[in-house]
Design a protein around this motif. Structure first.
Motif, PDB file in Angstrom:
ATOM      1  N   ALA A 164      30.214  86.447  81.068  1.00 15.79           N
ATOM      2  CA  ALA A 164      31.268  85.882  81.902  1.00 15.79           C
ATOM      3  C   ALA A 164      31.476  84.407  81.569  1.00 15.79           C
ATOM      4  CB  ALA A 164      30.894  86.029  83.376  1.00 15.79           C
ATOM      5  N   ARG A 165      32.608  83.922  81.999  1.00 20.21           N
ATOM      6  CA  ARG A 165      32.940  82.510  81.819  1.00 20.21           C
ATOM      7  C   ARG A 165      32.033  81.650  82.689  1.00 20.21           C
ATOM      8  NH1 ARG A 165      38.121  82.273  83.827  1.00 20.21           N
ATOM      9  NH2 ARG A 165      38.862  83.161  81.884  1.00 20.21           N
ATOM     10  N   PHE A 166      31.501  80.570  82.102  1.00 19.33           N
ATOM     11  CA  PHE A 166      30.715  79.605  82.858  1.00 19.33           C
ATOM     12  C   PHE A 166      31.663  78.827  83.760  1.00 19.33           C
ATOM     13  CE2 PHE A 166      29.121  75.297  83.454  1.00 19.33           C
ATOM     14  CZ  PHE A 166      27.883  75.556  84.012  1.00 19.33           C
ATOM     15  N   ALA A 217      24.492  87.905  82.974  1.00 18.23           N
ATOM     16  CA  ALA A 217      23.330  87.654  82.119  1.00 18.23           C
ATOM     17  C   ALA A 217      23.609  86.565  81.087  1.00 18.23           C
ATOM     18  CB  ALA A 217      22.911  88.941  81.413  1.00 18.23           C
ATOM     19  N   VAL A 218      24.867  86.461  80.655  1.00 20.05           N
ATOM     20  CA  VAL A 218      25.259  85.464  79.662  1.00 20.05           C
ATOM     21  C   VAL A 218      26.511  84.752  80.157  1.00 20.05           C
ATOM     22  CG1 VAL A 218      25.927  85.058  77.252  1.00 20.05           C
ATOM     23  CG2 VAL A 218      24.353  86.923  77.806  1.00 20.05           C
ATOM     24  N   LEU A 219      26.434  83.436  80.228  1.00 20.31           N
ATOM     25  CA  LEU A 219      27.579  82.624  80.618  1.00 20.31           C
ATOM     26  C   LEU A 219      28.089  81.889  79.388  1.00 20.31           C
ATOM     27  CD1 LEU A 219      26.210  81.193  83.971  1.00 20.31           C
ATOM     28  CD2 LEU A 219      27.779  83.112  83.652  1.00 20.31           C
ATOM     29  N   VAL A 220      29.413  81.786  79.276  1.00 19.98           N
ATOM     30  CA  VAL A 220      30.042  81.231  78.080  1.00 19.98           C
ATOM     31  C   VAL A 220      31.014  80.118  78.450  1.00 19.98           C
ATOM     32  CG1 VAL A 220      31.466  81.763  76.048  1.00 19.98           C
ATOM     33  CG2 VAL A 220      29.927  83.506  76.984  1.00 19.98           C
ATOM     34  N   GLU A 221      30.884  78.995  77.765  1.00 18.90           N
ATOM     35  CA  GLU A 221      31.892  77.938  77.831  1.00 18.90           C
ATOM     36  C   GLU A 221      32.661  77.997  76.527  1.00 18.90           C
ATOM     37  OE1 GLU A 221      31.039  73.896  79.904  1.00 18.90           O
ATOM     38  OE2 GLU A 221      29.197  74.508  78.892  1.00 18.90           O
TER      39      GLU A 221
END
Length: 132
Positions: free
Chosen positions: A26-28, A37-41
């Motif tokens: 997902a988006r940070f 579990a994983v955040l993305v910028e």
């Protein structure tokens, strides 16, 4: 990433690279919940390497990320996207301030010096490529 990579395509590639379900990427959002579990910028740049990506992985939930370096993650994502990627060297690397690792979609890795662009862009000087 060298090209402008859309968020959906990027998230799918990250999920596949780390072995997590797509809905676990997902988006940070500093103001939002952090339950993936994983955040993305992701930021888009006007020139050079166009898509700037930062990942934050909870390795207790994204076991495919456990033990991977940023270069290894970039190598997997680069192959899935078919895009070149540049990655900062590890923090203990003495050249961290002036060099990058270039990862190609076919898994080749090079050390390269940064090229001078405007302050909003990052690129490498291809004449400085050295196999890693």
């Amino acid at each position: 990433m060298r090209g402008e990579v859309g968020e959906e395509r990027l998230f799918e590639s990250i999920a596949r690279a780390l072995g997590v379900p797509h809905e676990e990427v997902a988006r940070f959002d500093v103001d939002g919940p952090a339950d993936a579990a994983v955040l993305v910028e992701r930021a888009l740049r006007p020139a050079g390497f166009r898509t700037d990506v930062s990942l934050y992985a909870d390795v207790t939930r994204a076991s495919g990320a456990r033990g991977l370096t940023s270069v290894e993650v970039a190598t997997r994502v680069s192959a899935l996207l078919g895009e070149e990627a540049i990655v900062s060297p590890p923090a203990d690397d003495p050249a961290v301030a002036v060099t990058w690792f270039l990862v190609t979609p076919d898994g080749k890795r090079f050390r390269a010096s940064e090229a001078s662009l405007d302050e909003d862009s990052v690129d490498i000087d291809r004449s400085t490529l050295r196999p890693e």
